[in-house]
Design a protein around this motif. Structure first.
Motif, short mmCIF file in Angstrom:
data_model
loop_
_atom_site.label_atom_id
_atom_site.label_comp_id
_atom_site.label_asym_id
_atom_site.label_seq_id
_atom_site.Cartn_x
_atom_site.Cartn_y
_atom_site.Cartn_z
N UNK A 100 0.84 -1.14 0.12
CA UNK A 100 -0.06 0.10 -0.10
C UNK A 100 1.02 1.23 -0.10
N UNK A 101 0.43 2.27 -0.68
CA UNK A 101 1.27 3.56 -0.84
C UNK A 101 1.24 4.26 0.37
N UNK A 102 2.11 4.89 0.69
CA UNK A 102 1.99 5.91 1.90
C UNK A 102 1.18 7.19 1.53
N UNK A 103 1.10 7.58 2.73
CA UNK A 103 -0.16 8.72 2.48
C UNK A 103 0.85 9.84 2.05
N UNK A 104 1.88 10.08 1.88
CA UNK A 104 2.91 11.00 1.43
C UNK A 104 3.28 10.62 0.04
#
Length: 277
Positions: free
Chosen positions: A1-5
């Motif tokens: 999952x991609x990070x929030x930034x």
């Protein structure tokens, strides 16, 4: 999952240690690349704690890189707008030509009775804590706006930017000024899709917190004023409890991430209720 930034680049002042380093690491954990600046030298008049060093900034670089993120780090003084512009331009050029976030974090604190502050104490505090924030936004926000992708700016004020604390008049004045700047920038930059918010920490476990002992000393000459800090969770007999810098970094992350796309002009207190009454 991609990070929030993921894929974002953030410029942070005062990044050598303390809250600034914590912000850099928390954002890097979520995928951000970092442009970092810190003066890395003692500030005349600040005697309660030691200034940051080049080694401190190098440690921030090592810790960000250990998270497999890129970082451009330079020494620079927030009182020098031309130097800030140089750092931003270099960082943006090396990190893909974009800037998505700004964290104006650099600051100092000097404690004293109002009548005992020197003129230099006043001016240094205002120049770093207020004008330094102005310089930071002026140096970096145009890059963000010109890109046309919106963005988010977080100004680190203080609980004392909502409710003044004792023996801290220049700091209080500067931090109230930062609160006003945040709202002013939020109003004017909304057309560019840029959000601007302020965060108001209570006592945080950093070098600056060493000045708390000075407050206790000063209170002996003006008893009872520490009651103004009511609402903040107290520690043991040794004094006020201190929060981890990561508590503030989590708030920074929220305000810089896409989770806060409708949040602007907000003074967000992360102070355990210190400013509530």
């Amino acid at each position: 999952m991609a990070g929030r930034m993921e894929g974002k680049v953030v410029f942070i002042t005062g990044a050598a240690r303390g809250q600034g380093r914590s912000h850099a690491l928390r954002l890097a954990e979520e995928g951000a690349d970092i442009i970092a600046v810190d003066i890395c030298e003692p500030i005349p008049g600040v005697t309660e704690y030691e200034g940051s060093t080049p080694d401190d900034l190098n440690e921030t670089v090592k810790q960000v890189e250990a998270l497999d993120r890129r970082i451009v780090a330079e020494q620079g003084d927030v009182r020098d707008p031309d130097r800030l512009k140089q750092v931003v331009d270099r960082g943006v050029a090396e990190l893909g030509g974009r800037l998505d976030g700004i964290v104006a974090n650099a600051g100092i604190d000097i404690f004293n009775h109002w009548h005992a502050f020197s003129q230099d104490d006043w001016q240094t505090t205002i120049d770093i804590n207020l004008t330094g924030v102005w310089n930071t936004v002026r140096a970096a926000a145009p890059v963000m706006i010109d890109a046309g992708n919106g963005g988010s700016i977080v100004l680190i004020s203080s609980a004392n930017g909502i409710k003044p604390g004792p023996f801290n008049a220049p700091y209080n004045a500067a931090k109230f000024g930062v609160t006003a700047l945040g709202k002013s920038f939020a109003q004017e930059m909304s057309r560019d899709g840029v959000r601007v918010n302020t965060i108001h920490p209570g006592p945080v476990d950093t070098h600056m917190a060493q000045g708390v002992d000075r407050i206790v000393e000063l209170e002996s000459e003006n008893p009872g004023l520490l009651a103004m800090l009511n609402g903040f969770p107290r520690g043991d007999a040794e004094g006020i409890s201190l929060m981890s810098p990561r508590e503030i970094s989590n708030a920074v992350l929220y305000l810089l991430s896409d989770e806060s796309t409708w949040t602007t002009g907000l003074p967000m207190a992360v102070d355990g209720g210190m400013s509530a009454t």
